[in-house]
Write an enzyme that holds these catalytic residues in place. Structure first.
Site, PDB file in Angstrom:
ATOM      1  N   TYR A   1       0.851  -1.186   0.000  1.00 43.41           N
ATOM      2  CA  TYR A   1       0.000   0.000   0.000  1.00 43.41           C
ATOM      3  C   TYR A   1       0.886   1.235   0.000  1.00 43.41           C
ATOM      4  CZ  TYR A   1      -3.432   3.481   1.561  1.00 43.41           C
ATOM      5  OH  TYR A   1      -4.237   4.586   1.667  1.00 43.41           O
TER       6      TYR A   1
ATOM      7  N   ASP B   1       9.267   3.012  -0.290  1.00 44.55           N
ATOM      8  CA  ASP B   1       8.284   3.658   0.566  1.00 44.55           C
ATOM      9  C   ASP B   1       8.590   3.290   2.014  1.00 44.55           C
ATOM     10  OD1 ASP B   1       6.033   4.381   2.010  1.00 44.55           O
ATOM     11  OD2 ASP B   1       4.603   3.696   0.486  1.00 44.55           O
TER      12      ASP B   1
ATOM     13  N   LYS C   1       3.965   9.254   8.544  1.00 44.46           N
ATOM     14  CA  LYS C   1       3.696   8.711   9.880  1.00 44.46           C
ATOM     15  C   LYS C   1       4.672   9.238  10.950  1.00 44.46           C
ATOM     16  CE  LYS C   1       0.676   5.216   8.162  1.00 44.46           C
ATOM     17  NZ  LYS C   1       0.745   4.551   6.862  1.00 44.46           N
TER      18      LYS C   1
END
Ligand code: PLP
Length: 446
Positions: free
Chosen positions: A154, A249, A277
């Site tokens: 994702y 990522d 995050k």
């Protein structure tokens, strides 16, 4: 994935239930991000009213040890005093300017200082923006259209990356959800994770068209699926061979699994990396970065456009910088200890009552799969018993431990998990495992 219907929920949460009803009147599904709605585990999502250190409190006044930590955004737990002080200090001087600020320079310097592969970094507002921009840059730099991604990885809700269909063999991307036009994923090539031969085959077939390969440093959005030894380095080598950019990522892993993220631990230097995050210290901040010669192709110096009204927001940069300054060797040692403590106890509790499971771990990131088999890719992750997870989740919730409300998410520890909080988790596990064993036993007898 539909909600398990035969579960019964151990207790009522009338205030959260009432808020959820109100929310559903004005917000699609009652939530601003789908997993929060508890559809994967059933029951009423808890509306949280406060957090302090390792704990969160819901609208009904119940307290939980938090093992979600805002999906990894909180490295130090809730309301960490130094982070709050930095935000307070920043807010007094104004919340946004749309002009350069010192905080942006400091946060960028901190990131460049920590991540060897990053010489220049651009701040954005979310992980989605970071990967979207990194891919635009890769296409802009190479002049090629195609993107290779892994099934089950994702990267935010970027249209081109919402393709992850295809079980087993390599497939050309098909849109995963409504609203993603076929054209938007026509240049997305989806391959199974940990399968270097499939990646090689994709490059052999489409190599001249491939702008970049994008991967999660450690896939953690299908549960935690660590790369096999040498896999990440092999991806980097394939990209180099074909003149494609290697985009990693690290929105979850960055500054969480170690001071410089996962690639630094593995000794791999991607062309571009994305962060989010943890780097925002609990406020909305994300980033992408890489070698200067690539990053300098961005506007205003280069032709690849990228912008943001609130990018580098002063409150977010203050929180992010404070969180990174607190993320020292001692913190990473504590995160590792907490992860071992919980992962080992969960496994022991489930083993004791004969529930098939696998704990998969990469540094302090881990998740518990309810399956007997090793999970190396999305197909294997999808084969787990999600109903068993739902039972386990609610049994833990009833005993004051807030796990991710889906079997396909990582469990996130924080530096705030003290002995008392860990003891609560340890105390909850055996009984929750027992409830899960009974439920899966019933399931078998049906
Ligand atoms: C969460 C996540 C994103 C998206 O970040 P948002 O801030 O939610 O847009 C991207 N990549 C990975 C690996 C993530 O876990």
């Amino acid at each position: 994935m539909s909600a398990p219907t035969t579960l019964h929920y151990p207790y009522e949460v009338p205030r959260s239930a009432a808020l959820f009803e109100r929310a559903r009147e004005v917000t699609p599904g009652g939530v601003n991000s789908p997993v929060r709605a508890f559809q994967a585990v059933g029951g009423t999502p808890r509306f949280l009213t406060a957090g302090a250190g390792p704990l969160v409190t819901d609208a009904d006044g119940r307290e939980y040890v938090d093992l979600v930590n805002s999906w990894g955004a909180l490295l130090h737990g809730h309301a960490e005093p130094t982070v709050l002080a930095a935000v307070r200090e920043a807010v007094e001087r104004g919340t946004t300017f749309g002009a350069p600020t010192t905080g942006e320079v400091r946060l960028a310097e901190a990131i460049v200082g920590r991540v060897p592969a990053v010489e220049r970094v651009r701040l954005v507002g979310s992980g989605t923006e970071a990967t979207m921009s990194a891919i635009r840059l890769a296409r802009g730099v190479t002049g090629r259209p195609a993107v290779v991604k892994f099934a089950g990885c994702y990267h935010g809700h970027v249209d081109a990356l919402l393709a992850s269909a295809g079980s087993g063999a390599m497939t050309l991307g098909l849109p995963e959800g409504a609203g993603v036009a076929a054209a938007q994923v026509a240049d997305t090539i989806v391959v199974p994770f940990n399968d270097i031969e499939a990646v090689r085959a994709a490059f052999e077939r489409h190599g001249e068209r491939i702008a970049c390969l994008v991967t999660e440093a450690v896939p953690a959005n299908m549960g935690v699926v660590p790369p096999r030894p040498g896999f990440t380095a092999a991806l980097a080598a394939l990209c180099r061979e074909y003149g494609a950019l290697f985009v990693v990522d690290e929105v979850i892993t960055g500054f969480r699994v170690g001071p410089g993220g996962w690639c630094e631990l593995e000794g791999v230097e991607p062309d571009l990396l994305t962060f989010g995050k943890a780097m925002g210290g609990g406020l909305p901040a994300a980033a992408f970065g890489g070698r200067a010669e690539l990053m300098d192709r961005l506007a205003p110096d280069g032709p690849v456009y990228q912008a943001g009204t609130l990018s580098g927001n002063p409150l977010a940069t203050a929180a992010g910088l404070a969180a990174l300054r607190l993320a020292d060797d001692d913190l990473y040692a504590r995160l590792d200890t907490a992860a071992s403590s919980i992962a080992d106890a969960a496994s022991a509790a489930l083993s004791a009552v004969g529930v098939a499971h696998r704990v998969q771990r990469a540094g302090n990131l881990f998740s518990v799969f309810f399956t007997g088999d090793e999970v190396t890719d999305r197909a294997a992750a999808g084969a787990q018993d999600t109903r068993a997870y739902a039972v386990f989740f609610h049994a833990m919730l009833a005993r004051g431990v807030y796990l991710p409300p889906s079997a396909f998410e990582a469990w996130f520890v924080s530096g705030a998990l003290d002995d008392a909080a860990l003891a609560r988790v340890h105390a909850a596990l055996p009984a929750a495992a027992e409830v899960t064993a009974e439920a899966t036993q019933e399931g078998r007898e049906e």
